[in-house]
Scaffold this active site. Structure first.
Site, short mmCIF file in Angstrom:
data_model
loop_
_atom_site.label_atom_id
_atom_site.label_comp_id
_atom_site.label_asym_id
_atom_site.label_seq_id
_atom_site.Cartn_x
_atom_site.Cartn_y
_atom_site.Cartn_z
N CYS A 93 0.84 -1.19 0.00
CA CYS A 93 0.00 0.00 0.00
C CYS A 93 0.89 1.26 0.00
O CYS A 93 1.76 1.41 -0.85
CB CYS A 93 -0.94 -0.03 1.20
N ASP A 126 -9.52 -4.54 -6.04
CA ASP A 126 -9.05 -3.58 -5.04
C ASP A 126 -9.74 -2.24 -5.26
O ASP A 126 -9.53 -1.57 -6.26
CB ASP A 126 -7.53 -3.42 -5.17
N HIS A 180 -8.04 -5.33 -1.65
CA HIS A 180 -6.85 -4.68 -1.09
C HIS A 180 -6.30 -5.46 0.10
O HIS A 180 -5.09 -5.68 0.19
CB HIS A 180 -7.21 -3.26 -0.67
#
Length: 450
Positions: A152, A307, A336
């Site tokens: 991320c 995601d 995600h």
């Protein structure tokens, strides 16, 4: 077949009684389940803190194999939430998958910034904290370069670091990394648009960005699921120990968010999201350009097809602007968080990731031998050239350039045909002493200079 109202009524009554019995049974379990959810364990893989700076802790996990990859992996997580999402439980732990595959694993735990840390920017996190951790890992493993795995926001910062320090990174792995934001279809990109939102307003109000503020924003991206559906699913599976365990660990992680440094938040939103400076190769950290063309090491992109935080189009186009010619993409039908905690990714994706890091870390013996031969040839050629240069220089130098050979000695030497340093080298000390009419030690000094 005729409709029997009495039978229908009895069926409805039976269904109601069964539902009430089920509800009563689940209600009786609720207190016990609530205690389990409050005391559930996470991040259970053994690790030691091997480096600390400010709030940061660098964790080193215990090896699980006899054979271990010499090139370690440093995991860089986001600045929001706690990193144990990568070690949620033994059967859904990215850390364990890497360890079980024989990798030497380190992880940065940023911990929560204090009000005094609100002015920490991307430069501090990338050029100071990550750099110090990379150096610590490299020193502990006795490696010139290490592997980096960023998740991320941690993937975005890892990309910045790799661009600024390519010589320190052997291979770069990126999980759901936000790298390019130009109409990618992501909700966050729309919400964070400069047309509607100024991140400085939040920082001016709070200093650091509160975890609750961020958590609410993420939850509102899918409000039905986050506020309704998942609790219905929990109720329906309240009698399943495994389901309740998985659910509880995820809920604990979601509830234990951490504040985000105000300055880093503003810079990330403005420079990465709103201005797309990383992808456009315009980003600077502390006045130094982050040139993505310098990212020349092998790259692995792990992308979630579903995601909603970092959609595939916020990651994949970046493959076309980096300097590496070894880029691999794994796009998998997950979200995600699913890429780190879903059972299917641990079965299908992480074995591939572990193998990729092994392949990019192993040294090819034949290549090493060939490289060594090339180096030897180059060194030999260089030595010959130096010798030739020295010989040429020696032949061209007048005898009087030798320290200690003054005009008087030079005249006597020239009279005997010793005019250059090359001529001088053809005699021994005793012969030169006789020609120049001096002592032998002085003549030996002349020869030593040659």
């Amino acid at each position: 077949m005729s409709f029997n109202p009495l039978a229908a009524a009895l069926d409805a009554q039976t269904a109601t009684i069964d539902a009430m019995a089920d509800a009563t049974r689940k209600a009786s379990m609720a207190p016990e389940r609530a205690v389990e959810m409050e005391t559930i364990e996470v991040g259970m893989t053994p690790a030691d803190v091997v480096y600390e700076e400010n709030k940061l802790e660098l964790l080193h996990y215990e090896s699980m194999t006899d054979e271990q990859n010499e090139v370690p992996i440093l995991i860089v997580y986001a600045l929001i939430n706690k990193p144990y999402i990568l070690d949620l439980q033994p059967d859904r732990s990215v850390v364990r998958r890497l360890l079980e595959a024989g990798h030497d694993v380190y992880l940065i735990d940023w911990n929560e910034p204090s009000r005094l840390d609100q002015h920490l920017g991307l430069h501090d996190y990338v050029n100071r904290y990550i750099d110090n951790c990379v150096d610590a890992v490299a020193e502990r493993s006795d490696q010139e370069s290490i592997n980096l795995l960023g998740y991320c926001m941690g993937g975005t910062m890892s990309t910045m670091y790799a661009a600024l320090n390519p010589e320190k990174i052997n291979a770069l792995g990126l999980m759901a990394a936000g790298l390019c934001f130009d109409r990618t279809g992501g909700v966050l990109e729309e919400w964070g648009s400069s047309e509607y939102y100024d991140p400085q307003d939040v920082v001016d109000t709070f200093g650091n960005v509160p975890a609750e503020y961020l958590d609410t924003g993420f939850a509102l991206m899918d409000p039905v699921d986050n506020y309704v559906s998942k609790y219905i699913t929990l109720y329906e599976n309240l009698e399943s120990d495994s389901f309740v365990g998985n659910f509880s660990r995820m809920e604990r992680w979601l509830e234990e968010g951490i504040d985000l440094s105000g300055q880093a938040y503003v810079e990330f939103l403005e420079e990465i999201y709103q201005n797309n400076e990383l992808y456009r190769n315009e980003l600077e950290l502390n006045g130094e350009r982050v040139d993505v063309g310098d990212i020349d090491m092998p790259i692995l992109q792990i992308i979630g097809e579903y995601d909603h935080l970092i959609p595939p189009e916020a990651s994949k186009p970046f493959n076309e602007v980096v300097g590496s010619d070894d880029v691999t993409t794994i796009e998998y039908p997950t979200g995600h968080i699913g890429m780190s905690v879903s059972s299917s990714t641990h079965e299908d994706v992480w074995p591939q990731v572990c193998e990729w890091f092994w392949e990019r870390s192993e040294r090819d013996d034949e290549s090493e031998e060939a490289a060594a031969e090339d180096v030897s040839d180059i060194q030999a050629e260089a030595a010959e050239q130096v010798q030739a240069d020295e010989s040429e220089s020696t032949e061209a130098a007048d005898v009087e350039t030798v320290s200690g050979v003054g005009p008087t000695f030079a005249e006597r030497l020239r009279a005997a045909g010793v005019e250059t340093t090359a001529d001088l080298a053809e005699y021994d000390a005793a012969e030169l002493a006789d020609i120049a009419e001096t002592n032998e030690s002085r003549a030996a000094d002349w020869l030593d200079q040659l």
